[in-house]
Design a protein around this motif. Structure first.
Motif, short mmCIF file in Angstrom:
data_model
loop_
_atom_site.label_atom_id
_atom_site.label_comp_id
_atom_site.label_asym_id
_atom_site.label_seq_id
_atom_site.Cartn_x
_atom_site.Cartn_y
_atom_site.Cartn_z
N MET A 1 7.29 -17.06 40.43
CA MET A 1 7.26 -17.28 41.27
C MET A 1 6.30 -16.72 42.38
O MET A 1 6.94 -15.67 42.31
N ASN A 2 5.09 -17.63 43.17
CA ASN A 2 4.32 -16.67 44.06
C ASN A 2 4.79 -16.94 45.51
O ASN A 2 5.35 -18.08 45.61
N CYS A 3 4.53 -16.13 45.99
CA CYS A 3 5.30 -15.68 48.26
C CYS A 3 4.07 -16.75 48.03
O CYS A 3 3.37 -17.38 48.20
N TYR A 4 4.99 -17.67 49.32
CA TYR A 4 4.66 -18.57 49.72
C TYR A 4 3.44 -18.60 50.91
O TYR A 4 2.74 -18.38 50.84
N GLU A 5 3.99 -17.13 51.36
CA GLU A 5 2.92 -16.75 52.81
C GLU A 5 2.12 -15.70 52.45
O GLU A 5 0.26 -16.57 52.66
N CYS A 6 1.93 -14.94 51.07
CA CYS A 6 0.36 -14.98 50.30
C CYS A 6 -0.28 -15.69 49.57
O CYS A 6 -1.49 -15.72 49.89
N VAL A 7 0.42 -17.25 49.19
CA VAL A 7 -0.82 -17.86 49.05
C VAL A 7 -1.59 -18.71 50.00
O VAL A 7 -2.80 -19.51 49.36
N ASN A 8 -0.97 -18.89 51.22
CA ASN A 8 -1.67 -19.76 52.44
C ASN A 8 -2.06 -18.93 52.98
O ASN A 8 -3.60 -18.95 53.94
N GLN A 9 -2.84 -17.18 52.42
CA GLN A 9 -3.71 -16.23 53.19
C GLN A 9 -4.80 -16.15 51.69
O GLN A 9 -5.40 -15.55 51.71
N GLY A 10 -4.44 -16.83 50.88
CA GLY A 10 -5.38 -16.75 49.41
C GLY A 10 -5.16 -15.74 48.63
O GLY A 10 -6.08 -15.22 47.47
N LEU A 11 -3.72 -15.12 48.97
CA LEU A 11 -3.53 -14.01 47.82
C LEU A 11 -2.36 -14.45 47.09
O LEU A 11 -1.98 -15.62 46.90
N THR A 12 -2.35 -13.63 45.96
CA THR A 12 -1.32 -14.25 45.43
C THR A 12 -0.58 -12.89 44.66
O THR A 12 -0.69 -11.28 44.88
N SER A 13 1.01 -13.13 45.09
CA SER A 13 2.18 -11.90 45.47
C SER A 13 3.33 -12.19 44.86
O SER A 13 3.63 -13.76 45.15
N ASP A 14 3.83 -11.80 43.41
CA ASP A 14 4.79 -12.08 43.33
C ASP A 14 5.97 -12.32 44.12
O ASP A 14 6.37 -11.49 45.31
N ALA A 15 7.16 -12.83 44.26
CA ALA A 15 8.43 -13.61 44.70
C ALA A 15 9.00 -12.26 44.69
O ALA A 15 9.15 -12.41 43.76
N VAL A 16 10.15 -12.02 45.71
CA VAL A 16 10.81 -11.84 44.94
C VAL A 16 12.79 -12.18 46.08
O VAL A 16 13.22 -11.31 45.73
N ALA A 17 12.67 -12.79 46.76
CA ALA A 17 14.39 -13.50 47.35
C ALA A 17 13.36 -14.72 48.11
O ALA A 17 12.04 -15.17 47.78
N VAL A 18 13.97 -15.34 48.42
CA VAL A 18 14.46 -16.66 48.61
C VAL A 18 14.60 -17.39 50.22
O VAL A 18 16.01 -16.44 50.36
N CYS A 19 14.41 -17.80 51.20
CA CYS A 19 14.45 -17.89 52.46
C CYS A 19 15.92 -17.92 52.70
O CYS A 19 15.70 -19.32 51.57
N ARG A 20 17.37 -17.60 53.37
CA ARG A 20 17.87 -18.96 52.75
C ARG A 20 18.30 -19.50 53.89
O ARG A 20 19.20 -21.01 54.00
N LEU A 21 17.10 -19.82 55.29
CA LEU A 21 17.46 -20.79 56.17
C LEU A 21 16.06 -21.85 55.54
O LEU A 21 16.45 -23.58 55.16
#
Length: 68
Positions: A1-21
């Motif tokens: 799974m990729n980081c949502y914030e990075c994808v919005n910036q046109g980047l690809t980064s592996d996700a390490v957590a899920v926001c609790r909210l």
């Protein structure tokens, strides 16, 4: 799974957590960790645990919580 914030910036980064909210997947650059005290209802014995737990949030939800 990729980081949502990075994808919005046109980047690809592996996700390490899920926001609790909001449930967004986030990488190490976009996750915020806060210690929280675990409290239980008033029972005989301890009500507040000695060691804090952690809560993980994304940068957007963390900023929203701080703006209260």
């Amino acid at each position: 799974m990729n980081c949502y914030e990075c994808v919005n910036q046109g980047l690809t980064s592996d996700a390490v957590a899920v926001c609790r909210l909001c449930g967004a997947a986030v990488c190490t650059a976009h996750v915020r960790t806060e210690p929280v005290q675990i409290r239980e209802s008033a029972n005989p014995g301890k009500v507040v645990h000695d060691r804090p737990a952690r809560q993980l949030t994304c940068v957007v939800c963390s900023a929203a919580e701080e703006s209260r």
